[in-house]
Design a protein around this motif. Structure first.
Motif, PDB file in Angstrom:
ATOM      1  N   THR A 135      -9.090  -2.945   2.868  1.00 28.31           N
ATOM      2  CA  THR A 135      -8.146  -1.843   2.963  1.00 28.31           C
ATOM      3  C   THR A 135      -8.778  -0.709   3.757  1.00 28.31           C
ATOM      4  OG1 THR A 135      -8.928  -0.877   0.870  1.00 28.31           O
ATOM      5  CG2 THR A 135      -7.062  -2.400   0.759  1.00 28.31           C
ATOM      6  N   GLY A 161       0.820  -1.204   0.000  1.00 25.12           N
ATOM      7  CA  GLY A 161       0.000   0.000   0.000  1.00 25.12           C
ATOM      8  C   GLY A 161       0.854   1.254   0.000  1.00 25.12           C
ATOM      9  N   VAL A 198      -2.690   0.380  -4.356  1.00 30.55           N
ATOM     10  CA  VAL A 198      -2.178  -0.920  -3.935  1.00 30.55           C
ATOM     11  C   VAL A 198      -1.569  -1.594  -5.154  1.00 30.55           C
ATOM     12  CG1 VAL A 198      -2.764  -3.205  -3.023  1.00 30.55           C
ATOM     13  CG2 VAL A 198      -3.822  -1.174  -2.052  1.00 30.55           C
TER      14      VAL A 198
END
Length: 599
Positions: free
Chosen positions: A363, A322, A328
């Motif tokens: 995420t 990340g 990502v």
């Protein structure tokens, strides 16, 4: 007196047995042997005849056995067999050979007898494996259970104090707090079998322990900033991301290696089947290093600045990194470019988690959002919101999603496949800031590190209730651990096997060579047509017909010129001079009378 009578009786018995007629004894033995058909042959003719009779008897017995076996083949399966057959369907690979719409070839469709026998053997082996896997499910005696509320109750309102009196003694002891306010906040990780715990304080405190028994493994202070900790292939070695480099320590706390290729690391990840240690840090590099040989397998520069988030996909061993711009990237050691790029958030990425099937990825970013993604299609599935940005995420073996934001821990049930409105459980740590959350493998426990130390809570239904001792054994002995380590080294995979689709290994192309050539030719034609329509070839370009110094021929001639004067160039220059002189000598001189006024 007694011994003399005993000796006399034994002598009388011996005399009695000697007086038995030999012929009658032999006759009796012959009758017994003939009845059993075990008399030894005296001639070769008798031996062959006896062998033939045995063959006939075997044939007859085989016919009788076949006749008796027919009713057993037509017998209907009982309830247990029906259950096994139903469960075996989910273990079958591909379509069955009996179905008409199957894409696999049956032995009848193959001309080669050898290939047909191999296909038949492979199909039989698959069916046996599916049945064996279905039968093994009957040995799984443990079941996963969740909290269930009654009436107006809500599961997220149940605290650990209310839950502890309703647990058994061994489960109640798993709720504890470690007060370590001097060296926090703490990052933590459990071993693969869930037995050992690794703690790393930001101010340099390191400790390993068997958290079930409360037995301390090692404890040391490195007097340096610790940003992340990671177990290696087992609990005998662990890696620490310190201020400048990555260090490896053994189970006693002794420093074993210093990995200087990992500069200013911030996050670590370990690939257990490849024995690779991956890291990223303030320099933005993603480094893969083999811990068995010590060499650097891959080193990549994404170009997005410092990175603080790194997680390993347990399904295909691809490393997810990340970045500060909300992106990502997916990396493999042998690929110079990322396998995929995904824009997840509008701000810097804070945390990431991947489930063990490699299907879902969660995420969190500074925008206060927790998003769930489908790794197969790279599409967003769900979006959750927290009051503060989540600092850490983790997904349990049963699919529970845990997020640490501020002093709170929120756990969602079934939050990956469907959208959930309310959390499953919550926990508050007053006066502390959480830094990491981790689920314990094969147990219903969640551990979370914070600024005041480390705490543990019970989360019913989080862990897998039945473990496979060949994969991870929580009760393994020292000898079993050593044998497992040797097997892991023997089964070590090459870095080239890391791809998005791990099933590409051993895959065959069913097309013939003529079909492959035809497909390649069609691709080349379509590419040529697209390039020609885009004007990438000379016949479609508009030529700039200029005269003088910037003409096409002049530019081409200047490019062909070289500052190096070689032998060929000298010979050409001499030849041109000679031709000019000869031409001048052959020219007829013009007399004065023939010259014009302008001469």
């Amino acid at each position: 007196m007694f011994s003399a009578e005993k000796a006399a009786s034994q002598k009388a018995k011996e005399l009695g047995t000697q007086n038995i007629p030999r012929k009658s004894a032999m006759a009796g033995n012959d009758n017994d042997n003939e009845s059993d058909n075990e008399r030894a042959p005296r001639t070769l003719r008798e031996a062959t005849a006896k062998v033939d009779t045995k063959k006939g008897n075997n044939k007859d017995s085989k016919k009788d056995n076949n006749k008796r076996a027919k009713p057993e083949e037509t017998a209907e399966p009982d309830a247990i067999e029906k259950r096994v057959l139903e469960q075996a369907k989910k273990y079958q690979r591909g379509g069955s050979s009996t179905k008409s719409n199957s894409t696999e070839k049956t032995p009848q469709q193959v001309k080669s007898k050898k290939a047909a026998s191999k296909i038949q053997h492979e199909q039989r082996r698959r069916e046996e494996a599916a049945l064996a896997a279905a039968r093994s499910e009957m040995l799984l005696t443990e079941d996963a259970g969740f909290l269930e509320a009654e009436g107006m109750e809500r599961t997220y309102k149940i605290t650990q104090k209310q839950l502890a009196p309703n647990l058994d003694l061994s489960s109640a002891t798993k709720i504890f707090d470690l007060k370590l306010p001097d060296f926090g906040p703490y990052s933590m990780q459990y071993s693969a079998n869930g037995r050992n715990l690794l703690l790393g304080g930001r101010k340099g405190h390191l400790a390993t322990m068997d958290w079930r028994n409360g037995r301390l493994g090692c404890e040391l202070h490195v007097r340096e900033t610790v940003r992340d900790v990671c177990w290696l292939h087992n609990e005998s070695l662990f890696a620490v991301a310190q201020k400048k480099h990555v260090y490896i320590y053994d189970h006693s706390g002794a420093e074993v290696h210093c990995l200087r290729k990992h500069v200013e690391p911030t996050a670590l990840g370990f690939l257990p089947f490849h024995f690779l240690l991956a890291s990223t840090g303030m320099t933005g590099q993603v480094v893969f290093q083999d811990i068995t040989e010590g060499g650097v397998v891959g080193e990549h520069r994404p170009g997005y600045g410092p990175n603080h988030v790194l997680r390993v996909n347990p399904h295909n061993a691809v490393v997810h990194v990340g970045h500060g711009n909300g992106t990502v990237t997916l990396w493999a050691p042998q690929q110079q470019k990322p396998l995929a790029k995904l824009l997840c958030h509008r701000g810097p990425l804070q945390a990431m988690a991947i489930d063990r099937s490699g299907t879902y990825m969660a995420t969190s970013g500074l925008d206060g959002r927790v998003k769930v993604w489908d790794v197969r299609t790279f599409r967003q599935l769900h979006d959750y919101q927290t009051m503060r940005p989540a600092q850490s995420l983790d997904i349990s073996q049963r699919g529970l999603l845990a997020a640490a934001w501020g002093p709170h821990v929120s756990i969602w049930k079934d939050a990956l496949a469907t959208r959930v409105d309310k959390p499953y459980m919550t926990q508050l740590v007053p006066g502390a800031t959480l830094s990491s959350v981790r689920f314990v493998p094969y147990d219903d426990v969640l551990g979370y590190g914070h600024s005041d130390g480390m705490s543990s809570m019970v989360v019913p239904g989080a862990g897998e209730p039945n473990f496979d001792a060949y994969v991870a054994n929580p009760y393994q002995t020292t000898k079993q651990r050593q044998e497992t380590e040797v097997k892991q080294l023997l089964d070590k995979l090459a870095p080239e096997t890391i791809q998005l689709d791990p099933t590409f290994i051993g895959r065959l192309d069913p097309r013939s060579k003529a079909q492959m050539d035809h497909t390649q030719l069609e691709e080349q034609r379509s590419k040529y047509a697209a390039d020609k329509a885009a004007g990438r070839y000379l016949d479609n370009e508009v030529k700039n017909k200029m005269k003088g110094r910037n003409s096409t021929a002049k530019r081409f001639a200047r490019k062909r010129q070289s500052n190096i004067t070689d032998l060929k160039k000298l010979q050409d220059m001499e030849r041109m001079d000679r031709e000019l002189r000869e031409a001048a000598e052959r020219a007829r001189p013009v007399p004065e009378a023939e010259k014009g006024a302008l001469g």
